[in-house]
Design a protein around this motif. Structure first.
Motif, short mmCIF file in Angstrom:
data_model
loop_
_atom_site.label_atom_id
_atom_site.label_comp_id
_atom_site.label_asym_id
_atom_site.label_seq_id
_atom_site.Cartn_x
_atom_site.Cartn_y
_atom_site.Cartn_z
N ASP A 153 51.49 -26.69 -20.98
CA ASP A 153 50.45 -26.61 -22.00
C ASP A 153 49.56 -25.38 -21.79
O ASP A 153 49.19 -24.68 -22.74
N GLY A 154 49.20 -25.13 -20.53
CA GLY A 154 48.38 -23.96 -20.23
C GLY A 154 49.09 -22.67 -20.57
O GLY A 154 48.46 -21.71 -21.05
N MET A 155 50.40 -22.62 -20.32
CA MET A 155 51.14 -21.41 -20.64
C MET A 155 51.20 -21.17 -22.14
O MET A 155 51.11 -20.03 -22.62
N VAL A 156 51.32 -22.26 -22.93
CA VAL A 156 51.28 -22.12 -24.39
C VAL A 156 49.95 -21.51 -24.83
O VAL A 156 49.91 -20.61 -25.68
N LEU A 157 48.87 -22.00 -24.24
CA LEU A 157 47.55 -21.49 -24.59
C LEU A 157 47.41 -20.02 -24.21
O LEU A 157 46.91 -19.20 -24.99
N ALA A 163 49.35 -17.77 -26.49
CA ALA A 163 48.70 -17.66 -27.81
C ALA A 163 47.48 -16.75 -27.75
O ALA A 163 47.22 -15.96 -28.67
N VAL A 164 46.70 -16.86 -26.67
CA VAL A 164 45.50 -16.02 -26.52
C VAL A 164 45.88 -14.55 -26.45
O VAL A 164 45.17 -13.68 -26.99
N LEU A 212 41.82 -22.75 -32.61
CA LEU A 212 42.26 -23.70 -31.60
C LEU A 212 42.80 -24.97 -32.24
O LEU A 212 43.79 -25.55 -31.77
N VAL A 213 42.19 -25.44 -33.33
CA VAL A 213 42.67 -26.64 -34.02
C VAL A 213 44.11 -26.42 -34.51
O VAL A 213 44.96 -27.32 -34.43
N ALA A 214 44.39 -25.22 -35.01
CA ALA A 214 45.74 -24.93 -35.49
C ALA A 214 46.75 -24.85 -34.36
O ALA A 214 47.94 -25.15 -34.55
N LEU A 215 46.29 -24.47 -33.18
CA LEU A 215 47.20 -24.30 -32.04
C LEU A 215 47.45 -25.60 -31.29
O LEU A 215 48.59 -25.89 -30.88
N PRO A 271 47.83 -12.26 -33.24
CA PRO A 271 46.96 -12.94 -34.22
C PRO A 271 45.72 -13.59 -33.60
O PRO A 271 44.85 -14.05 -34.35
N ALA A 272 45.63 -13.67 -32.30
CA ALA A 272 44.49 -14.36 -31.67
C ALA A 272 43.19 -13.62 -31.95
O ALA A 272 43.17 -12.38 -32.04
#
Length: 548
Positions: free
Chosen positions: A220-224, A227-228, A182-185, A232-233
């Motif tokens: 922002d939520g869509m980016v998360l 990524a999830v 999460l820190v990297a994202l 790589p998640a």
């Protein structure tokens, strides 16, 4: 844990002697025990416990403690202390004076078992069964039902607070299991936007700026989410409850417009029955009634209302907030039938009643459902000389209608209403309506008069009910329904019914069953002591109204 059977029939002699010496006139717990006997038995709860294991406190005693706890508005610690220290509770529970009781945590564990086993109703039903056994509750006669709103245990959030807090909750849960990922994202500005709990005072006041803030949160939520769901998640992130709630919320609140995440317009939001409201209570929904809107649930209370018996609650029904009243009436009648407490006459308000409901109540349970059916909603009904459907002669066998001018219909076809219920569409020819001298009282359509008829049984019910409810006899008969407002007032003010103590529909339903049982104990005690019903409050000025 195993179930340790105990016998509650006999109260220890020393407990009886001391309790009667201290309370010569008795008190609620003692009078209820004397009048109803042991309300609960361990066998009623044996399905909640395993066969083998260490002994536990008698579930029959825990059930009675839970009801007394709700009757007196006690916390778990206070209720456990009452078991140890109060003579009247020891009397009701058939305990020795030296009994040290149990730890307060046992009560929450017992409620958890009741929720898991959907056994809250069993506690409520046991109180009713005891009242029936004592001759204080009988089937038939009259009952009345009404509903009230119940606020969720969680804070009510506006739409912008809701989406920000939903994203914040997902970030917090991910941070606990995938900190480095999460820190990297996370973008640096995320920590400013989502580290603290959202407050209305921190948001822009201008509407355009609020929409922009909501769109940014959506992006922002869509980016998360992307990524999830990427390869790589870390495995398992997409199955976290807060992440799944985020996904569902973003489907409801946002949409892609030209490749950009935008807030949905209010008209594009899903209906209230499925629309999520808070990440901390996923089952809470938004309900509305006239000018009142709330997030949470709705509870329906049914009670007896005869003057020569105590007014006891016979059914408690809890639903999500948006569920309409008429949708639960059949469930209420089925539950009353299972208890053998079906009334002869059931008084309800306009929200519960329709011709279909009247028919089903009469056909399935021999219940005479009494309440104000809807008036004819034709836009011309305000005109006293307008011809509504009552002025037409309907021949159901010949599938034909005759208008006040003597003309027969030219079309009769089966169809469905906007609610999906069966109706009959009847049309009269324009060649008959055009030159008719009664046309101004019948229709302004250039294509002739149209009628929409309910099925014959429901049509006949409406034809009889509408004129009947305008009579003084019907108003006096229906006037008995108003007393249920006092029951709701008592439940809200004396028993805390307005707000849920717990999160989730199942736990809220348990709270309402225990509250209903507690109200019944209080009302039985009032009946046994001869306490009169409270009179309807009248303000000093209203009392000065001239009579006649």
């Amino acid at each position: 844990m195993s179930l340790r059977g105990v016998e509650l029939e006999e109260i220890p002699e020393e407990t009886v002697r001391v309790a009667r010496a201290v309370f010569p006139k008795g008190c609620l717990a003692m009078r209820i025990r004397d009048a109803l006997g042991p309300i609960f038995a361990d066998s009623q709860f044996e399905q909640l416990f395993s066969v083998r294991g260490r002994p536990v406190v008698s579930p029959a005693r825990l059930a009675l403690v839970s009801v007394l706890q709700f009757a007196e508005g006690l916390t778990d610690r206070q209720a456990a202390h009452a078991v140890r220290s109060r003579l009247d509770w020891k009397y009701a529970l058939s305990l020795e004076l030296t009994d040290t009781g149990f730890d307060f945590s046992v009560l929450s564990e017992f409620r958890a078992r009741l929720v898991d086993g959907d056994a809250g109703r069993a506690v409520f039903d046991a109180v009713l069964a005891a009242a029936v056994g004592a001759g204080l509750l009988k089937p038939g006669r009259r009952q009345r039902t009404d509903a009230t709103h119940v606020l969720a245990a969680t804070k009510d959030l506006n739409r912008l607070e809701f989406v920000v807090e939903t994203l914040r909750a997902a970030l917090n849960q991910i941070a606990e299991v995938a900190e480095n990922w999460l820190v990297a994202l996370a973008a640096p500005e995320w920590f400013d936007r989502y580290s603290a709990r959202p407050e209305e005072s921190r948001f822009p006041s201008r509407w355009a700026a609020r929409v922009e803030h909501g769109d940014q949160c959506g992006a922002d939520g869509m980016v998360l989410l992307e990524a999830v769901w990427s390869a790589p998640a870390p495995p398992g992130l997409r199955h976290l409850p807060a992440v799944e709630f985020l996904r569902q919320t973003w489907l409801q609140q946002f949409q892609h417009v030209d490749g950009v995440v935008r807030w949905r317009e209010p008209k594009d939001l899903p209906p209230g029955l499925i629309r999520l409201r808070t990440p901390y209570e996923p089952e809470a929904r938004t309900g509305a009634k006239r000018d009142l809107a709330w997030s949470g649930y709705k509870v329906h209370l049914s009670e007896t209302c005869e003057p020569d018996t105590p007014h006891l609650i016979t059914h408690v029904h809890t639903t999500p907030a948006p569920v309409n009243d008429d949708a639960v009436l059949q469930d209420i009648h089925c539950a009353l039938a299972e208890r053998a407490l079906v009334p002869d006459e059931h008084l309800v308000d306009a929200g519960y009643i329709d011709a279909e409901q009247i028919h089903h109540a009469r056909r399935d349970h021999s219940i005479n459902l009494v309440g104000p059916v809807g008036k004819n909603t034709n836009r011309h009904q305000a005109s006293g000389d307008f011809f509504d459907s009552t002025r037409f002669t309907i021949d159901w066998d010949q599938r034909q209608a005759t208008c006040p001018g003597g003309q027969a219909s030219v079309q009769w076809r089966e169809a469905q209403s906007h609610r999906g219920t069966p109706v009959t569409r009847v049309r009269f020819a324009a060649r008959h309506c055009g030159p008719c001298q009664l046309r101004s009282s019948c229709t302004d359509s250039q294509t002739g008069r149209n009628l929409t008829l309910r099925p014959k049984i429901e049509h006949d019910i409406l034809q009889k009910a509408r004129p009947e409810q305008d009579t003084d006899h019907w108003r006096r008969r229906y006037g008995h329904r108003a007393g249920v407002e006092g029951t709701i007032s008592q439940a809200v003010q004396a028993f805390g019914l307005r707000r849920s103590r717990y999160r989730g529909l199942a736990k809220t339903r348990l709270q309402h069953h225990l509250t209903g049982a507690a109200i019944n104990l209080a009302r039985l005690d009032a009946w046994l002591t001869g306490a009169p019903l409270a009179r309807t409050r009248t303000s000093p000025f209203a009392a000065l109204r001239p009579v006649g």
